[in-house]
Enzyme design. Structure first.
Site, short mmCIF file in Angstrom:
data_model
loop_
_atom_site.label_atom_id
_atom_site.label_comp_id
_atom_site.label_asym_id
_atom_site.label_seq_id
_atom_site.Cartn_x
_atom_site.Cartn_y
_atom_site.Cartn_z
N PHE A 43 -1.55 8.07 4.39
CA PHE A 43 -1.92 8.91 5.07
C PHE A 43 -3.55 8.90 4.65
O PHE A 43 -3.88 10.37 5.17
CB PHE A 43 -1.24 10.06 5.93
CG PHE A 43 -0.40 9.66 6.98
CD1 PHE A 43 -0.20 7.80 7.72
CD2 PHE A 43 0.55 9.65 7.59
CE1 PHE A 43 0.64 7.39 8.34
CE2 PHE A 43 1.74 9.89 8.83
CZ PHE A 43 1.25 8.68 8.62
N TYR A 65 -3.29 -7.49 10.03
CA TYR A 65 -4.51 -6.31 9.53
C TYR A 65 -4.19 -7.19 7.85
O TYR A 65 -5.35 -8.31 7.23
CB TYR A 65 -3.94 -5.44 9.22
CG TYR A 65 -4.88 -4.90 8.09
CD1 TYR A 65 -5.71 -5.85 7.00
CD2 TYR A 65 -4.45 -3.13 7.62
CE1 TYR A 65 -6.29 -4.09 6.51
CE2 TYR A 65 -4.78 -2.69 6.99
CZ TYR A 65 -5.93 -2.88 6.19
OH TYR A 65 -6.80 -2.36 5.51
N ASN A 75 4.77 6.26 3.37
CA ASN A 75 4.24 6.77 2.43
C ASN A 75 4.12 7.93 2.44
O ASN A 75 3.34 8.86 1.42
CB ASN A 75 3.02 6.02 1.82
CG ASN A 75 3.06 4.18 2.27
OD1 ASN A 75 4.02 3.94 0.98
ND2 ASN A 75 2.09 3.63 2.68
N THR A 76 4.79 8.89 3.29
CA THR A 76 4.53 9.95 3.21
C THR A 76 5.93 10.55 3.76
O THR A 76 6.75 9.83 5.20
CB THR A 76 4.37 10.54 4.92
OG1 THR A 76 3.02 10.59 4.84
CG2 THR A 76 4.37 12.48 5.22
N ASN A 121 5.86 -1.30 11.49
CA ASN A 121 5.19 -1.45 10.43
C ASN A 121 5.35 -2.15 8.80
O ASN A 121 5.94 -3.25 8.82
CB ASN A 121 5.30 0.65 10.04
CG ASN A 121 4.22 1.84 9.51
OD1 ASN A 121 3.53 1.00 8.38
ND2 ASN A 121 3.91 2.36 10.45
N SER A 169 5.60 5.35 8.77
CA SER A 169 4.89 4.78 7.90
C SER A 169 6.06 5.42 6.22
O SER A 169 6.66 6.26 5.89
CB SER A 169 3.61 5.38 7.57
OG SER A 169 3.11 5.81 6.21
N ASN A 226 0.95 -1.34 0.11
CA ASN A 226 -0.26 -0.16 -0.24
C ASN A 226 1.03 1.15 0.11
O ASN A 226 1.72 0.93 0.77
CB ASN A 226 -1.15 0.17 0.86
CG ASN A 226 -0.54 1.40 2.47
OD1 ASN A 226 -0.63 2.18 2.66
ND2 ASN A 226 0.36 0.01 3.21
N LYS A 260 5.12 3.21 16.97
CA LYS A 260 5.36 2.73 15.87
C LYS A 260 6.40 2.51 14.85
O LYS A 260 6.99 3.62 14.46
CB LYS A 260 4.40 2.85 15.56
CG LYS A 260 4.47 0.77 14.42
CD LYS A 260 2.97 0.93 14.02
CE LYS A 260 2.39 -0.23 12.74
NZ LYS A 260 1.21 0.03 12.58
C1 LIG Z 1 -3.86 -0.64 3.45
C2 LIG Z 1 -3.06 -1.14 4.90
C3 LIG Z 1 -2.82 0.43 5.61
C4 LIG Z 1 -2.16 0.75 6.27
N1 LIG Z 1 -2.23 1.44 7.53
C5 LIG Z 1 -1.63 2.28 8.20
C6 LIG Z 1 -1.59 2.77 8.87
O1 LIG Z 1 -2.51 3.82 8.66
N2 LIG Z 1 -0.68 3.27 9.99
C7 LIG Z 1 -0.02 2.13 10.40
O2 LIG Z 1 0.76 2.59 11.73
N3 LIG Z 1 -0.15 1.68 9.96
C8 LIG Z 1 -0.74 1.24 8.85
N4 LIG Z 1 -0.81 0.03 7.94
C9 LIG Z 1 0.05 -1.20 8.65
C10 LIG Z 1 -0.18 -1.73 9.46
O3 LIG Z 1 -0.76 -1.38 10.61
C11 LIG Z 1 1.08 -3.06 9.33
O4 LIG Z 1 1.77 -2.53 10.91
C12 LIG Z 1 1.11 -4.48 8.77
O5 LIG Z 1 0.58 -3.70 7.92
C13 LIG Z 1 1.83 -5.11 8.93
O6 LIG Z 1 0.82 -6.11 9.29
P1 LIG Z 1 0.30 -6.93 9.01
O7 LIG Z 1 1.41 -8.26 7.96
O8 LIG Z 1 -0.37 -8.09 9.55
O9 LIG Z 1 -0.88 -6.11 7.54
C14 LIG Z 1 -0.98 -0.04 7.08
C15 LIG Z 1 -1.09 -1.96 6.44
C16 LIG Z 1 -2.60 -2.39 5.27
C17 LIG Z 1 -1.90 -4.06 4.41
#
Ligand SMILES: Cc1cc2nc3c(=O)[nH]c(=O)nc-3n(C[C@H](O)[C@H](O)[C@H](O)COP(=O)(O)O)c2cc1C
Length: 364
Positions: free
Chosen positions: A114, A316, A175-176, A243, A173, A110, A214
């Site tokens: 934000f 997630y 992405n910022t 993350n 993140s 992704n 985080k």
């Molecule tokens: C579509 C998507 C959006 C995410 N948005 C955020 C976010 O806004 N803030 C954040 O701290 N992590 C964000 N994450 C990261 C997740 O919180 C997590 O740290 C990461 O995906 C690893 O866990 P997973 O492998 O179970 O997905 C996002 C992940 C995905 C897939």
């Protein structure tokens, strides 16, 4: 019932663009089917940062970015929910498409950047449910165009302290642009001084809200030394590791999609994130608890995270591939593992493999 609905809905959701599918899933959770709450196995209860978690399985940040469905998620069996990332002002994020499924790898990339309805909208929702109980934290970030990013975090602490169970300060993140520089020693020191000060100021009216940071899995071990050192000096309440990664493991099968820019999550992140968790655990020396995130998709991977040093876990991406019933499966498998290994609680497993893991070859 959830299982049946999900088996019907998931093939349809998978035909949609990932972001549309996500939107639909959040909307559907606003009308959750009646589910009879089953009490969690008492052995799954965890006490951390002064909070009592009924079970250690949390919804990671990014699913419920705007605080629309935390109570539905709690009802579906999560032990806690991390809403966000929320930015102080509303912003739309990067252009679409910006979420990509790596079906053959069970991974997600992704580059949302934000997208957030902003603090005021999320505050309204969280304030309206503040007396509902259940552990709901908020993950806070900075606006892309902000002139003083640290001030954004301070503002969000002031905004949300009265209505949330904990803060997750997201400095990881990918992405910022520039956000992850807040992980560097000097910047982090300034950030932590100001956010911990805001937290203390707010404690007079809101009580002491636990504050966690985080971090990214993409850090050198030297950088990790600095971060853990700063976190301990400033007495943060915990760390979340971690993350998404900007690294692309060589073994990815969906090579074409893997070239998309953004953060990779899901199964391909598991080895790296778990190693970084173990590396963090041995450096923290019990000073505060850790939340393990990244690639959890089964009871086995949940147990591995706990043994690497996490007393709580979040997930997630695996929900995209296995559906929400995975939460119940992981909890049942955790209970089985405790029974099999003769443990009375999760606590007894935390970090038992961490030192051994840090001696293994670095995951690629
Ligand atoms: C579509 C998507 C959006 C995410 N948005 C955020 C976010 O806004 N803030 C954040 O701290 N992590 C964000 N994450 C990261 C997740 O919180 C997590 O740290 C990461 O995906 C690893 O866990 P997973 O492998 O179970 O997905 C996002 C992940 C995905 C897939």
């Amino acid at each position: 019932m959830i299982g049946l609905l999900e088996s019907l809905a998931r093939p349809l959701l998978r035909m949609l663009d990932p972001e549309d599918a996500h939107r639909l899933a959040v909307q559907a959770l606003k009308f959750p089917p009646f589910v009879k709450l089953v009490a969690d196995d008492p052995r799954l209860a965890v006490r951390a940062f002064g909070l009592n978690f009924p079970n250690p399985v949390g919804m990671a940040a990014g699913f419920d970015k705007n605080g629309e469905v935390p109570d539905a998620l709690l009802k579906l069996g999560f032990g806690f929910v991390e809403v966000g990332t929320v930015t102080p002002l509303p912003q739309s994020g990067n252009p679409r498409p910006r979420i990509f499924r790596l079906d053959r790898d069970e991974g997600v990339i992704n580059r949302l950047g934000f997208n957030s309805e902003g603090a005021a909208a999320v505050l309204r929702r969280l304030a309206a449910r503040a007396n509902e109980g259940g552990i709901v934290g908020v993950n806070i970030g900075a606006n892309k165009e902000s002139a003083d990013r640290i001030a954004d975090y301070v503002r969000s602490i002031e905004t949300f302290a009265p209505v949330v169970s904990y803060f997750s300060v997201n400095i990881s993140s990918p992405n910022t642009p520039g956000l992850r520089e807040l992980q560097q020693a000097k910047m982090l020191d300034q950030l932590l001084a100001r956010v911990m000060d805001a937290r203390t100021r707010m404690s007079r009216e809101a009580g002491t809200t636990p504050l966690l940071i985080k971090i990214a899995p993409d850090l050198t071990l030297g950088e990790l030394d600095d971060i853990v050192g700063a976190a301990r000096r400033h007495h943060v309440d915990g760390m979340i590791i971690g993350n998404t990664t900007v690294v692309r493991p060589t073994a990815l099968r969906d090579q074409a999609t893997a070239r998309e820019a953004g953060g990779l999550s899901g199964r391909p992140l598991f080895a790296l994130a778990t190693r970084m968790l173990a590396e963090t655990y041995v450096r923290v020396e019990g000073a505060f608890p850790l939340i393990g995130v990244g690639g959890i998709d089964s009871g086995e991977t949940a147990v591995a995270k706990i043994k690497a040093g996490a007393c709580l876990i979040e997930l997630y991406s695996a929900l995209v591939f296995h559906g929400l019933r995975l939460v119940a499966t992981i909890k049942a498998e955790l209970s089985d593992a405790l029974r099999r290994e003769g443990h009375a609680s999760i606590d007894e497993l935390v970090g038992t493999d961490a030192a051994a893991m840090t001696a293994e070859r670095w995951p690629v």
